[in-house]
Design an enzyme around this catalytic site. Structure first.
Site, PDB file in Angstrom:
ATOM      1  CE  LYS A  53      -2.394  -2.558  -0.828  1.00 61.36           C
ATOM      2  NZ  LYS A  53      -2.641  -3.974  -0.590  1.00 61.36           N
ATOM      3  N   GLY A 183      -3.544 -12.744 -12.734  1.00 61.01           N
ATOM      4  CA  GLY A 183      -4.170 -11.169 -12.960  1.00 61.01           C
ATOM      5  C   GLY A 183      -5.368 -11.305 -11.826  1.00 61.01           C
ATOM      6  CG  HIS A 448     -23.560  17.422  -2.032  1.00 63.14           C
ATOM      7  ND1 HIS A 448     -23.667  16.567  -2.917  1.00 63.14           N
ATOM      8  CD2 HIS A 448     -23.543  18.679  -2.285  1.00 63.14           C
ATOM      9  CE1 HIS A 448     -23.382  17.327  -4.166  1.00 63.14           C
ATOM     10  NE2 HIS A 448     -23.264  18.608  -3.788  1.00 63.14           N
TER      11      HIS A 448
HETATM   12  P1  NAD Z   1      -5.529 -14.411  -6.515  1.00 60.45           P
HETATM   13  O1  NAD Z   1      -6.239 -15.943  -6.157  1.00 60.45           O
HETATM   14  O2  NAD Z   1      -6.085 -13.252  -6.162  1.00 60.45           O
HETATM   15  O3  NAD Z   1      -5.071 -14.526  -8.081  1.00 60.45           O
HETATM   16  C1  NAD Z   1      -4.505 -15.559  -8.901  1.00 60.45           C
HETATM   17  C2  NAD Z   1      -4.657 -15.332 -10.227  1.00 60.45           C
HETATM   18  O4  NAD Z   1      -3.787 -16.204 -10.935  1.00 60.45           O
HETATM   19  C3  NAD Z   1      -6.187 -16.126 -10.533  1.00 60.45           C
HETATM   20  O5  NAD Z   1      -6.855 -14.810 -11.417  1.00 60.45           O
HETATM   21  C4  NAD Z   1      -5.923 -17.264 -11.511  1.00 60.45           C
HETATM   22  O6  NAD Z   1      -7.015 -17.392 -12.105  1.00 60.45           O
HETATM   23  C5  NAD Z   1      -4.571 -16.889 -11.888  1.00 60.45           C
HETATM   24  N1  NAD Z   1      -3.712 -18.199 -12.271  1.00 60.45           N
HETATM   25  C6  NAD Z   1      -3.657 -19.204 -11.579  1.00 60.45           C
HETATM   26  N2  NAD Z   1      -2.913 -20.108 -12.193  1.00 60.45           N
HETATM   27  C7  NAD Z   1      -2.372 -19.393 -13.278  1.00 60.45           C
HETATM   28  C8  NAD Z   1      -1.366 -19.561 -14.436  1.00 60.45           C
HETATM   29  N3  NAD Z   1      -0.725 -20.919 -14.300  1.00 60.45           N
HETATM   30  N4  NAD Z   1      -1.581 -18.967 -15.552  1.00 60.45           N
HETATM   31  C9  NAD Z   1      -1.914 -17.697 -15.388  1.00 60.45           C
HETATM   32  N5  NAD Z   1      -2.863 -17.131 -14.308  1.00 60.45           N
HETATM   33  C10 NAD Z   1      -3.244 -18.087 -13.285  1.00 60.45           C
HETATM   34  O7  NAD Z   1      -3.986 -14.718  -5.945  1.00 60.45           O
HETATM   35  P2  NAD Z   1      -2.721 -13.548  -5.612  1.00 60.45           P
HETATM   36  O8  NAD Z   1      -2.947 -12.290  -6.537  1.00 60.45           O
HETATM   37  O9  NAD Z   1      -1.576 -14.611  -5.862  1.00 60.45           O
HETATM   38  O10 NAD Z   1      -3.177 -13.287  -4.154  1.00 60.45           O
HETATM   39  C11 NAD Z   1      -3.233 -14.289  -3.041  1.00 60.45           C
HETATM   40  C12 NAD Z   1      -4.204 -14.139  -2.032  1.00 60.45           C
HETATM   41  O11 NAD Z   1      -3.462 -13.055  -1.200  1.00 60.45           O
HETATM   42  C13 NAD Z   1      -5.510 -13.536  -2.421  1.00 60.45           C
HETATM   43  O12 NAD Z   1      -6.240 -14.247  -2.777  1.00 60.45           O
HETATM   44  C14 NAD Z   1      -5.864 -12.417  -1.322  1.00 60.45           C
HETATM   45  O13 NAD Z   1      -6.289 -13.652  -0.472  1.00 60.45           O
HETATM   46  C15 NAD Z   1      -4.430 -12.315  -0.691  1.00 60.45           C
HETATM   47  N6  NAD Z   1      -4.207 -10.830  -1.086  1.00 60.45           N
HETATM   48  C16 NAD Z   1      -5.338  -9.794  -0.609  1.00 60.45           C
HETATM   49  C17 NAD Z   1      -4.897  -8.591  -0.983  1.00 60.45           C
HETATM   50  C18 NAD Z   1      -5.925  -7.344  -0.553  1.00 60.45           C
HETATM   51  O14 NAD Z   1      -6.397  -7.732   0.228  1.00 60.45           O
HETATM   52  N7  NAD Z   1      -5.948  -6.629  -1.476  1.00 60.45           N
HETATM   53  C19 NAD Z   1      -3.759  -8.093  -1.770  1.00 60.45           C
HETATM   54  C20 NAD Z   1      -2.870  -9.230  -2.135  1.00 60.45           C
HETATM   55  C21 NAD Z   1      -3.077 -10.416  -1.778  1.00 60.45           C
END
Ligand code: NAD
Length: 475
Positions: A53, A183, A448
């Protein structure tokens, strides 16, 4: 011995672990908190939410300083001093984790820097950072060991150019090009940081859209903006191989929509962000009755108690969503349950926020989920193009929507895309937790001109009484 005099251990000092430990101490228990880091904080503070952040704040500033051309204000291109940027980020981490160390001392929580292994359900062997070892016994043990980045086993590449979220946050350099595999939350947040710093970012997502868990209409305006920021967003695409060459890492793409001449490309760095895995492979856990489910999560009941009555588990290791705020609430519930209070972890809504620009946030029921469950819903949307505040910010692409039960008119879900959506969603969580009906939201006077008005406005849209937009009468 009363419940409040219990001797408890918390293994892992992330947001879940320290919340559990601190509340347990406040409830009068003797608490030992064990973690490999110097101070409490866990992934969230050391290499997750907080540093990302801080960097996203910088990214937003850079983006805004470019957009301000539209308003007659021009700045020169930013000079980026990476060393100072890194030390600013490190300073934030130090300040916050140091503060938690202080809070720990003030509460007389015994903080042990080290790693714990189970000897049995109530005994831990702790290997301390000072290379000594201790065998300690407790009445109850709370496991709060969190999660780690998932890896793609076929990417057998031992290269500093291949990063996970931890190494990407180290910000070693500003690469010319970056491939982001996945993504989701991390890929889009960190991809945005690098893109703002000047890197050409390509995102590869296996599924048909970014942020697969979120409603498509919320993702739409983020996708449009990211298309401008990123060099490419490749959907329905995976990376079949990564090979290191002198010039960088050569990636091979696979997918029906990948064009023949775009099957391979060399990148300066690659970030793998394809999800996280629970840290449930704790040494000696098999000496307890704790059960680990198929996906690696420790099984718990609503009091966060595992199949072993002496052992509790909270946060990422105990199931999805893997979010710090869910872990904190679970930690509090576990501490209260151990203290003998009648409590259960059964939230009506857990907010999700993706801190991109625009932010995407949602809570409660989503349209995707309602469709899956064949549930009848009504959706009321308020476009930010009709929000005075959004126009003053030159960010009219946002949208606020309510998902409403057509019979009871209860607010079941809220979704927001736009600047500050992560702050605004809290009102939605409160509405759902308080079982608000659409009328409650529409009748609540919002200040507002603010973006928060859009929550009230979308409730007015539900009743067809919004005076900020015009819907011609049918028939
Ligand atoms: P995520 O689950 O958000 O996204 C992973 C993405 O990778 C998915 O869209 C999936 O379809 C894609 N994917 C999986 N295998 C793939 C492949 N072989 N090739 C291409 N795409 C593929 O996971 P993340 O971004 O690694 O984050 C992990 C977790 O950490 C999140 O689910 C969340 O719980 C936590 N997190 C939260 C925040 C927040 O609250 N703002 C920020 C960062 C992480």
């Amino acid at each position: 011995m009363t419940d409040s005099q219990l001797n408890i251990a918390v293994v892992g000092a992330g947001p879940g672990g320290y919340a559990a430990a601190f509340l347990a101490a406040d409830l009068g228990m003797h608490v030992t908190l064990i973690d490999p880091e110097l101070n409490p904080g866990g992934v969230c503070l050391y290499r997750g939410c907080i540093p990302s952040k801080a960097l996203l704040h910088v990214a937003k500033l850079i983006e805004e300083s470019e957009q301000s051309k539209n308003w007659g204000i021009e700045f020169a291109a930013p000079k980026i001093d990476l060393t100072r940027l890194r030390s600013w980020k490190e300073g934030i981490i130090k300040r916050l984790t140091g503060g938690l160390g202080q809070l720990s001392k003030q509460r007389h929580v015994e903080y042990i820097q080290g790693r714990a292994a189970f000897e049995n359900s109530t005994t831990l062997r702790v290997s301390k950072a000072d290379s000594t070892e201790a065998i300690l016994s407790f009445d109850r043990i709370i496991i709060a060991t969190g999660s780690r980045p998932a890896i793609i086993p076929s990417f057998k590449l031992d290269s500093p150019r291949l990063m996970d979220s931890t190494s990407a946050l180290n910000l070693e350099d500003i690469p010319g090009s970056l491939l982001v595999v996945g993504g989701g939350y991390i890929g889009l947040e960190l991809g945005s940081v690098y893109a703002a710093l000047g890197t050409r970012v390509t995102v590869v997502e296996a599924l048909s859209g970014l942020l697969p868990g979120a409603d498509r209409d919320l993702v739409l305006s983020l996708h449009k903006r990211l298309e401008k920021m990123f060099e490419a967003i490749l959907l329905n695409t995976t990376v079949s191989s990564l090979k290191e060459e002198d010039a960088g890492i050569r990636a091979t793409f696979e997918g029906a929509s990948v064009k023949e001449d775009q099957r391979e490309k060399v990148f300066d760095r690659v970030l793998v962000s394809v999800g996280r895995k629970p840290n449930s492979e704790i040494a000696g856990l098999e000496k307890t009755q704790v059960k680990v489910g198929g996906r690696g999560f420790i099984e718990v009941n609503k009091q966060l108690q595992t199949a072993d009555p002496s052992v509790y588990a909270i946060g990422d290791v105990a199931g999805e969503p893997m979010l710090a705020h869910k872990a904190m609430h679970e930690g509090r519930t576990a501490a209260e349950a151990i203290a003998g209070h009648k409590v259960a972890f059964e939230p009506a809504a857990i907010p999700a926020v993706v801190f991109t620009d625009p932010e995407v946030a949602w809570c409660g029921l989503t349209e995707i989920q309602a469709e899956k469950e064949n549930r009848e819903i009504k959706v009321a949307k308020f476009p930010w193009a009709a929000s005075g505040r959004a126009i003053t910010l030159d960010r009219p692409e946002g949208m606020t929507k309510l998902i409403i039960d057509p019979k009871t008119e209860r607010v079941l879900g809220v979704g927001i895309v736009g600047v500050g959506a992560g702050e605004l969603i809290a009102e939605g969580v409160l509405a759902i937790e308080m079982a608000a009906v659409a009328h409650d939201v529409a009748m609540t006077i919002h200040p507002h001109p603010t973006l928060s008005e859009t929550v009230m406005n979308s409730a007015e849209v539900f009743f067809g009484t919004s005076t900020d937009i015009y819907r011609p009468k049918r028939g």
